[in-house]
Write a protein that holds these residues in place. Structure first.
Motif, short mmCIF file in Angstrom:
data_model
loop_
_atom_site.label_atom_id
_atom_site.label_comp_id
_atom_site.label_asym_id
_atom_site.label_seq_id
_atom_site.Cartn_x
_atom_site.Cartn_y
_atom_site.Cartn_z
N GLU A 125 -25.72 10.16 -7.45
CA GLU A 125 -25.17 10.11 -8.85
C GLU A 125 -26.41 8.81 -9.56
O GLU A 125 -26.51 7.67 -8.99
N LEU A 126 -26.82 9.62 -10.82
CA LEU A 126 -27.77 9.07 -11.71
C LEU A 126 -27.20 8.65 -12.47
O LEU A 126 -26.83 9.65 -13.44
N GLN A 127 -28.11 7.17 -13.79
CA GLN A 127 -27.14 7.57 -15.06
C GLN A 127 -28.55 7.64 -15.53
O GLN A 127 -29.64 7.22 -14.74
N THR A 128 -28.92 7.73 -16.54
CA THR A 128 -30.58 8.22 -17.00
C THR A 128 -30.10 8.17 -18.72
O THR A 128 -29.77 7.87 -19.04
N THR A 129 -31.32 7.33 -18.60
CA THR A 129 -31.80 7.65 -20.69
C THR A 129 -33.45 7.98 -20.24
O THR A 129 -33.85 7.54 -19.78
N ASN A 130 -33.57 8.38 -21.93
CA ASN A 130 -35.14 8.89 -22.26
C ASN A 130 -35.01 7.59 -23.88
O ASN A 130 -33.95 8.02 -25.16
N VAL A 131 -35.74 6.51 -24.33
CA VAL A 131 -35.97 6.04 -25.48
C VAL A 131 -37.39 6.24 -26.19
O VAL A 131 -37.97 6.24 -25.12
N GLU A 132 -37.73 6.82 -26.63
CA GLU A 132 -38.62 7.34 -27.39
C GLU A 132 -38.92 6.55 -29.16
O GLU A 132 -37.71 6.69 -29.94
N ARG A 133 -39.45 6.48 -29.44
CA ARG A 133 -40.21 6.13 -30.50
C ARG A 133 -41.68 6.05 -31.14
O ARG A 133 -42.80 5.76 -30.65
N THR A 134 -41.72 6.60 -32.39
CA THR A 134 -43.27 6.47 -32.76
C THR A 134 -43.85 5.39 -33.83
O THR A 134 -42.26 4.12 -33.71
N GLN A 135 -44.80 4.89 -33.74
CA GLN A 135 -45.29 3.36 -34.80
C GLN A 135 -44.42 3.43 -36.09
O GLN A 135 -43.67 2.39 -35.92
N SER A 136 -43.61 4.07 -36.16
CA SER A 136 -43.33 4.15 -38.20
C SER A 136 -42.10 3.82 -38.59
O SER A 136 -40.95 4.14 -38.80
N GLY A 137 -41.63 5.08 -36.84
CA GLY A 137 -39.87 5.76 -36.63
C GLY A 137 -39.19 5.13 -36.00
O GLY A 137 -39.02 4.23 -35.34
N SER A 138 -37.65 5.13 -35.82
CA SER A 138 -36.81 5.14 -35.35
C SER A 138 -36.59 5.07 -33.85
O SER A 138 -37.25 6.69 -33.94
N PHE A 139 -35.74 4.78 -33.21
CA PHE A 139 -35.72 4.92 -31.93
C PHE A 139 -34.42 6.60 -32.02
O PHE A 139 -33.73 6.56 -33.01
N LEU A 140 -35.28 7.50 -30.41
CA LEU A 140 -34.34 8.32 -30.34
C LEU A 140 -33.86 8.41 -28.65
O LEU A 140 -34.84 8.13 -28.50
N ILE A 141 -33.03 7.98 -28.80
CA ILE A 141 -32.46 7.52 -27.39
C ILE A 141 -31.25 8.92 -27.11
O ILE A 141 -30.11 9.49 -27.02
N LEU A 142 -31.80 9.44 -25.67
CA LEU A 142 -31.17 10.40 -24.81
C LEU A 142 -30.54 9.84 -23.38
O LEU A 142 -31.62 9.16 -22.65
N SER A 143 -29.27 9.42 -23.45
CA SER A 143 -28.90 9.28 -22.54
C SER A 143 -28.00 10.14 -21.81
O SER A 143 -27.14 11.44 -22.20
N GLY A 144 -27.83 9.89 -20.49
CA GLY A 144 -27.15 10.97 -19.59
C GLY A 144 -26.55 10.54 -18.46
O GLY A 144 -26.75 9.41 -17.70
#
Ligand SMILES: O=c1[nH]c(=O)c2[nH]c(=O)[nH]c2[nH]1
Length: 282
Positions: A125-144
């Motif tokens: 089993e793997l625990q996962t995350t993807n964290v993304e942000r633009t220079q002026s933006g806020s974090f979008l976090i998708l985990s799973g």
């Protein structure tokens, strides 16, 4: 005429193991990190001009260097630090995305007790995350999580489906239900106790899988997603994929034997593929 429509680049499969030594025992984390950047990289593609290129080798080194200084205890918080660092040091980068897969290591049980510094791989089993942000933006976090392999030997039926000239599948009131769950959820906030929330989502989904009186994979998948959303206010959307890993009853009548749901042949391929995204109504 042709044009460069889109591009991004980065480093994949950066493997990292971090040992945190406490007096009472060690913590072990094994992460596989991917860094992807978007930005002003057109001239690299079009003119061979590397002046805006942060080498992917430097990205790899950044992962290790930050891992040394980071106090983050969750993948999500470490990924946020890495995104902030990359954006902060690289004005040519418009957005940074960091994905991490975490392998499950557990303390080895020796004479009934967890050993402080010996470990065993829990499962695939793997625990996962993807964290993304633009220079002026806020974090979008998708985990799973991924490859959470489950099986139930009761409370699973499949009946009432379409029968046409190509249908051979017999209806069943009692079958094995095997799957390998992949789930991805979206947090309502970027500052959370990610580890605690993750544990709760996972436990809720497992409880529902175990207790559900399943009429199909579809129904159980939805019940697992709905229970996660009901129990965990910190997420507002969850996507679950559950292959139906068929376990086929072996016909023993050829040998004059009965088979009251005891002997099966597990098959990997082909398998059913069931997926749904479930969210709170806005
Ligand atoms: O739970 C199931 N859903 C299906 O759509 C399906 N199709 C199938 O062959 N077996 C199953 N099982």
């Amino acid at each position: 005429m042709i044009e460069l429509a889109q591009n991004r680049y980065g480093k994949s499969r950066v493997r990292l193991m971090k040992v945190t030594r406490h007096s009472h025992g060690h913590e072990l984390r094994e992460w596989t990190v991917q860094v992807l950047l978007k930005g002003a990289f057109d001239s690299a593609h079009l003119d061979g001009d590397n002046s805006k290129i942060l080498s992917t080798d430097t990205m790899k080194n950044t992962v290790y260097s930050l891992a040394r200084t980071s106090q983050a205890t969750s993948m999500e918080d470490f990924a946020k630090e890495l995104v902030d660092f990359l954006l902060g040091h690289n004005p040519q980068v418009s957005s940074a995305s960091v994905s991490i897969e975490s392998t499950m290591w557990k303390h080895l049980t020796v004479d009934g007790n967890p050993h402080p510094s010996a470990f065993m791989r829990g499962s695939g089993e793997l625990q996962t995350t993807n964290v993304e942000r633009t220079q002026s933006g806020s974090f979008l976090i998708l985990s799973g999580l991924d490859n959470l392999v489950l099986l139930k030997t009761a409370h699973s039926s499949f009946e009432g489906y379409i029968k046409d000239s190509l249908t051979t599948l017999p209806e069943t009131k009692d079958r094995l239900f095997g799957t390998a769950v992949r789930a991805e959820w979206q947090y309502t906030s970027a500052t959370l106790d990610f580890e605690a929330v993750r544990i709760k989502i996972r436990e809720t989904m497992l409880r529902t899988f175990a207790n559900h009186d399943s009429k199909s994979v579809q129904q159980t998948l939805y019940a697992m997603a709905a229970s996660a959303l009901e129990d965990v206010p910190e997420i507002d959307e969850i996507e679950i994929t559950m292959p139906n890993k068929h376990c086929l009853l072996v016909d023993l009548s050829r040998f004059g034997q009965d088979n009251p749901n005891e002997i099966f042949v597990p098959t990997d391929e082909p398998h059913g593929y069931i997926e749904a995204r479930v969210r709170r109504k806005s």
